[in-house]
Write an enzyme that holds these catalytic residues in place. Structure first.
Site, PDB file in Angstrom:
ATOM      1  N   CYS A   7       0.842  -1.202   0.000  1.00 16.88           N
ATOM      2  CA  CYS A   7       0.000   0.000   0.000  1.00 16.88           C
ATOM      3  C   CYS A   7       0.876   1.251   0.000  1.00 16.88           C
ATOM      4  O   CYS A   7       0.577   2.234  -0.692  1.00 16.88           O
ATOM      5  CB  CYS A   7      -0.947   0.008   1.200  1.00 16.88           C
ATOM      6  N   ASP A  30      10.403  -6.432  -8.852  1.00 21.87           N
ATOM      7  CA  ASP A  30      10.728  -7.035  -7.560  1.00 21.87           C
ATOM      8  C   ASP A  30      12.135  -6.610  -7.149  1.00 21.87           C
ATOM      9  O   ASP A  30      13.054  -6.597  -7.964  1.00 21.87           O
ATOM     10  CB  ASP A  30      10.624  -8.566  -7.650  1.00 21.87           C
ATOM     11  N   HIS A  46      -6.517  -2.882  -1.138  1.00 19.50           N
ATOM     12  CA  HIS A  46      -5.856  -3.862  -0.273  1.00 19.50           C
ATOM     13  C   HIS A  46      -6.725  -5.097  -0.076  1.00 19.50           C
ATOM     14  O   HIS A  46      -7.839  -5.026   0.451  1.00 19.50           O
ATOM     15  CB  HIS A  46      -5.527  -3.261   1.096  1.00 19.50           C
ATOM     16  N   ASN A  85       1.592 -16.379  -4.308  1.00 15.83           N
ATOM     17  CA  ASN A  85       1.817 -17.169  -3.110  1.00 15.83           C
ATOM     18  C   ASN A  85       0.733 -16.833  -2.100  1.00 15.83           C
ATOM     19  O   ASN A  85       0.272 -15.698  -2.025  1.00 15.83           O
ATOM     20  CB  ASN A  85       3.198 -16.854  -2.519  1.00 15.83           C
ATOM     21  N   HIS A  96      -0.425  -8.571   0.893  1.00  7.44           N
ATOM     22  CA  HIS A  96      -1.228  -7.770  -0.038  1.00  7.44           C
ATOM     23  C   HIS A  96      -1.183  -8.549  -1.348  1.00  7.44           C
ATOM     24  O   HIS A  96      -0.096  -8.768  -1.889  1.00  7.44           O
ATOM     25  CB  HIS A  96      -0.627  -6.354  -0.178  1.00  7.44           C
ATOM     26  N   HIS A  98      -0.693 -10.189  -4.660  1.00  9.03           N
ATOM     27  CA  HIS A  98       0.198  -9.799  -5.760  1.00  9.03           C
ATOM     28  C   HIS A  98       0.530 -11.028  -6.598  1.00  9.03           C
ATOM     29  O   HIS A  98       0.514 -12.162  -6.106  1.00  9.03           O
ATOM     30  CB  HIS A  98       1.485  -9.152  -5.233  1.00  9.03           C
ATOM     31  N   HIS A 100       3.438 -12.604  -9.242  1.00  8.36           N
ATOM     32  CA  HIS A 100       4.804 -12.508  -9.744  1.00  8.36           C
ATOM     33  C   HIS A 100       4.787 -12.842 -11.234  1.00  8.36           C
ATOM     34  O   HIS A 100       4.353 -13.943 -11.623  1.00  8.36           O
ATOM     35  CB  HIS A 100       5.707 -13.528  -9.053  1.00  8.36           C
TER      36      HIS A 100
HETATM   37  P1  AMP Z   1       5.806 -13.041  -1.663  1.00  6.45           P
HETATM   38  O1  AMP Z   1       6.929 -13.729  -0.963  1.00  6.45           O
HETATM   39  O2  AMP Z   1       5.083 -13.868  -2.657  1.00  6.45           O
HETATM   40  O3  AMP Z   1       4.872 -12.390  -0.647  1.00  6.45           O
HETATM   41  O4  AMP Z   1       6.443 -11.874  -2.521  1.00  6.45           O
HETATM   42  C1  AMP Z   1       6.837 -10.664  -1.986  1.00  6.45           C
HETATM   43  C2  AMP Z   1       7.875 -10.107  -2.905  1.00  6.45           C
HETATM   44  O5  AMP Z   1       8.041  -8.732  -2.593  1.00  6.45           O
HETATM   45  C3  AMP Z   1       9.256 -10.745  -2.778  1.00  6.45           C
HETATM   46  O6  AMP Z   1       9.617 -11.342  -4.028  1.00  6.45           O
HETATM   47  C4  AMP Z   1      10.162  -9.584  -2.420  1.00  6.45           C
HETATM   48  O7  AMP Z   1      11.420  -9.649  -3.046  1.00  6.45           O
HETATM   49  C5  AMP Z   1       9.361  -8.388  -2.890  1.00  6.45           C
HETATM   50  N1  AMP Z   1       9.632  -7.134  -2.222  1.00  6.45           N
HETATM   51  C6  AMP Z   1       9.736  -6.917  -0.888  1.00  6.45           C
HETATM   52  N2  AMP Z   1       9.951  -5.601  -0.648  1.00  6.45           N
HETATM   53  C7  AMP Z   1       9.994  -4.990  -1.851  1.00  6.45           C
HETATM   54  C8  AMP Z   1      10.181  -3.644  -2.272  1.00  6.45           C
HETATM   55  N3  AMP Z   1      10.395  -2.638  -1.402  1.00  6.45           N
HETATM   56  N4  AMP Z   1      10.183  -3.369  -3.599  1.00  6.45           N
HETATM   57  C9  AMP Z   1       9.984  -4.373  -4.498  1.00  6.45           C
HETATM   58  N5  AMP Z   1       9.784  -5.654  -4.160  1.00  6.45           N
HETATM   59  C10 AMP Z   1       9.790  -5.965  -2.860  1.00  6.45           C
END
Ligand code: AMP
Length: 112
Positions: A7, A30, A46, A85, A96, A98, A100
């Site tokens: 957010c 990422d 959200h 995930n 939140h 998302h 990939h």
């Molecule tokens: P998940 O583990 O599926 O919840 O994915 C979360 C993703 O967010 C991970 O691949 C992290 O590398 C990515 N992530 C965490 N913080 C940041 C950020 N500040 N900017 C970009 N990606 C991020």
């Protein structure tokens, strides 16, 4: 959600490498890429994860954004992976919803 990382990124309070934005969807690179192209596609509203669910219009927007971004990133010809995930066993680290978008090389045939 005041304490939600994504957010804050969507609001611009935390910087990100944005690649796409419209009224409902935000996408950015990422910070820890697992492939040459690794983009996170996020509904602006959200929602914690797929169990909580986003409304059909928003999910349609997310999928359309994914297809547009994949084309723009040059992934249409060779393909890509789009995954989300959920929860502890799914290794979700940011609560939140998302997706990939991964591509730019031959990805593993195993998913886990
Ligand atoms: P998940 O583990 O599926 O919840 O994915 C979360 C993703 O967010 C991970 O691949 C992290 O590398 C990515 N992530 C965490 N913080 C940041 C950020 N500040 N900017 C970009 N990606 C991020």
């Amino acid at each position: 959600m005041d304490d939600c990382l994504f957010c804050k990124i969507i609001k611009g309070d935390i910087p990100s490498a944005r690649v796409f934005e419209n009224d409902d969807v935000f996408a950015f690179r990422d910070i820890n890429p697992q492939a040459p192209v690794h983009i996170l596609i996020v509904p602006k509203k959200h929602v914690a994860n797929v169990l909580e669910g986003a409304d059909a219009g928003i999910m349609d927007g997310v999928m359309r954004a994914a297809a547009q971004i994949a084309r723009e990133q040059g992934l249409a010809e060779n393909g890509f992976r789009l995954i989300t995930n959920c929860g502890r066993d799914g290794a979700q680290s940011v609560n939140h919803l998302h997706f990939h978008l991964l591509g730019g090389r031959q990805l593993s045939e195993t998913m886990a």
